[in-house]
Design an enzyme around this catalytic site. Structure first.
Site, PDB file in Angstrom:
ATOM      1  N   ASP A   1       0.842  -1.186   0.000  1.00 53.79           N
ATOM      2  CA  ASP A   1       0.000   0.000   0.000  1.00 53.79           C
ATOM      3  C   ASP A   1       0.881   1.241   0.000  1.00 53.79           C
ATOM      4  O   ASP A   1       1.949   1.210   0.608  1.00 53.79           O
ATOM      5  CB  ASP A   1      -0.796   0.011   1.319  1.00 53.79           C
ATOM      6  CG  ASP A   1      -2.279   0.188   1.128  1.00 53.79           C
ATOM      7  OD1 ASP A   1      -2.769  -0.055   0.024  1.00 53.79           O
ATOM      8  OD2 ASP A   1      -2.948   0.578   2.099  1.00 53.79           O
TER       9      ASP A   1
ATOM     10  N   TYR B   1       2.204   4.801   1.413  1.00 53.97           N
ATOM     11  CA  TYR B   1       2.137   5.474   2.718  1.00 53.97           C
ATOM     12  C   TYR B   1       0.930   6.416   2.718  1.00 53.97           C
ATOM     13  O   TYR B   1       0.579   6.993   1.685  1.00 53.97           O
ATOM     14  CB  TYR B   1       3.403   6.287   2.967  1.00 53.97           C
ATOM     15  CG  TYR B   1       4.672   5.468   3.086  1.00 53.97           C
ATOM     16  CD1 TYR B   1       4.799   4.457   4.025  1.00 53.97           C
ATOM     17  CD2 TYR B   1       5.769   5.741   2.264  1.00 53.97           C
ATOM     18  CE1 TYR B   1       5.980   3.730   4.148  1.00 53.97           C
ATOM     19  CE2 TYR B   1       6.956   5.019   2.382  1.00 53.97           C
ATOM     20  CZ  TYR B   1       7.054   4.019   3.331  1.00 53.97           C
ATOM     21  OH  TYR B   1       8.221   3.313   3.449  1.00 53.97           O
TER      22      TYR B   1
ATOM     23  N   PHE C   1       7.874   1.920  -0.584  1.00 54.55           N
ATOM     24  CA  PHE C   1       8.862   2.139   0.483  1.00 54.55           C
ATOM     25  C   PHE C   1       9.546   3.504   0.431  1.00 54.55           C
ATOM     26  O   PHE C   1      10.261   3.879   1.358  1.00 54.55           O
ATOM     27  CB  PHE C   1       9.928   1.027   0.510  1.00 54.55           C
ATOM     28  CG  PHE C   1       9.383  -0.327   0.861  1.00 54.55           C
ATOM     29  CD1 PHE C   1       8.965  -0.605   2.154  1.00 54.55           C
ATOM     30  CD2 PHE C   1       9.265  -1.307  -0.105  1.00 54.55           C
ATOM     31  CE1 PHE C   1       8.443  -1.852   2.474  1.00 54.55           C
ATOM     32  CE2 PHE C   1       8.745  -2.554   0.198  1.00 54.55           C
ATOM     33  CZ  PHE C   1       8.332  -2.829   1.498  1.00 54.55           C
TER      34      PHE C   1
ATOM     35  N   HIS D   1       9.167  -9.240   6.319  1.00 54.99           N
ATOM     36  CA  HIS D   1       8.972  -7.838   5.933  1.00 54.99           C
ATOM     37  C   HIS D   1       9.860  -6.933   6.794  1.00 54.99           C
ATOM     38  O   HIS D   1      10.146  -7.253   7.950  1.00 54.99           O
ATOM     39  CB  HIS D   1       7.490  -7.483   6.139  1.00 54.99           C
ATOM     40  CG  HIS D   1       7.064  -6.206   5.500  1.00 54.99           C
ATOM     41  ND1 HIS D   1       7.225  -4.983   6.118  1.00 54.99           N
ATOM     42  CD2 HIS D   1       6.482  -5.954   4.307  1.00 54.99           C
ATOM     43  CE1 HIS D   1       6.752  -4.034   5.317  1.00 54.99           C
ATOM     44  NE2 HIS D   1       6.306  -4.597   4.215  1.00 54.99           N
TER      45      HIS D   1
END
Length: 220
Positions: A65, A67, A78, A187
């Site tokens: 997703d 931010y 990221f 993760h």
């Protein structure tokens, strides 16, 4: 439908743009941007593709997703815009790079420098409501980004696919490991980074593979 996306991707994804799900997705996304605060800014939705044309892709990093706080998302998983504090997952990514490659923490969390070298920083969902993680999931983006990966696997080989966490690993389950390098670990989120993300050495492994297949390594 005329979608403003980098030309090499446009050619390969044109059939997706004519499908019912994509039309419904765009209707939903346009309404969301009209009524609410949505990230990333509209012109940045397809930034990952703009900076990494189809034939230039060397590495794919799969996120989930965008931010969802101000000043963060700009179309690359990221990555955050210049001047924005690093989110925890990005801090942990930079810590692993420092451990793996000896490179110090950078001044900016903007990963356009990776994208411009051939790293496709692809979120499964390309938009999100402010302050509401996951708010644009299951609206069609996942089908579109699945098609992106399918096109790559059909036409290209010797790509490094970096799959952090169970979600990315499920999404990339069909990738042919005999023709590409697939790197999997926990993760980088603080909730899971100590369960196998730290010490995965994915950055050096990716570069070793690129060199072995006659490609230029990434300056992480």
């Amino acid at each position: 439908m005329d979608v403003k996306i980098e030309q090499s991707w446009k050619e390969r994804l044109s059939s997706e743009f004519e499908k019912d799900y994509f039309s419904q997705l765009i209707t939903f996304v346009k309404e969301e941007y009209r009524q609410r605060t949505v990230y990333p800014p509209g012109p940045c939705i397809f930034s990952a593709f703009e900076h990494c044309p189809f034939d230039k892709v060397k590495v794919v990093i799969l996120g989930q997703d965008p931010y969802h706080e101000p000043g963060q998302a700009h179309g690359l998983c990221f990555s955050v815009q210049d001047g924005t504090p690093f989110p925890p997952s990005l801090v942990n990514i930079f810590k692993e790079i420092e451990s793996d490659l000896g490179k110090p923490m950078p001044q900016t969390g903007n990963l356009l420098r990776w994208a411009d070298q051939g790293v496709l920083l692809l979120n499964a969902t390309l938009t999100v409501r402010a302050h509401q993680a996951g708010s644009h999931q299951n609206k069609g983006w996942e089908e579109f980004t699945d098609a992106v990966i399918h096109r790559l696997t059909e036409e290209r080989s010797h790509i490094v696919y970096i799959l952090w966490g169970s979600y990315a690993q499920r999404k990339g389950a069909f990738i042919d490991a005999s023709r590409n390098l697939i790197l999997k670990s926990a993760h980088p989120s603080p909730l899971s980074a100590y369960r196998g993300f730290f010490g995965n050495k994915h950055f050096s492994k990716a570069n070793d593979y690129l060199i072995a297949t006659g490609q230029t390594p990434i300056d992480w």
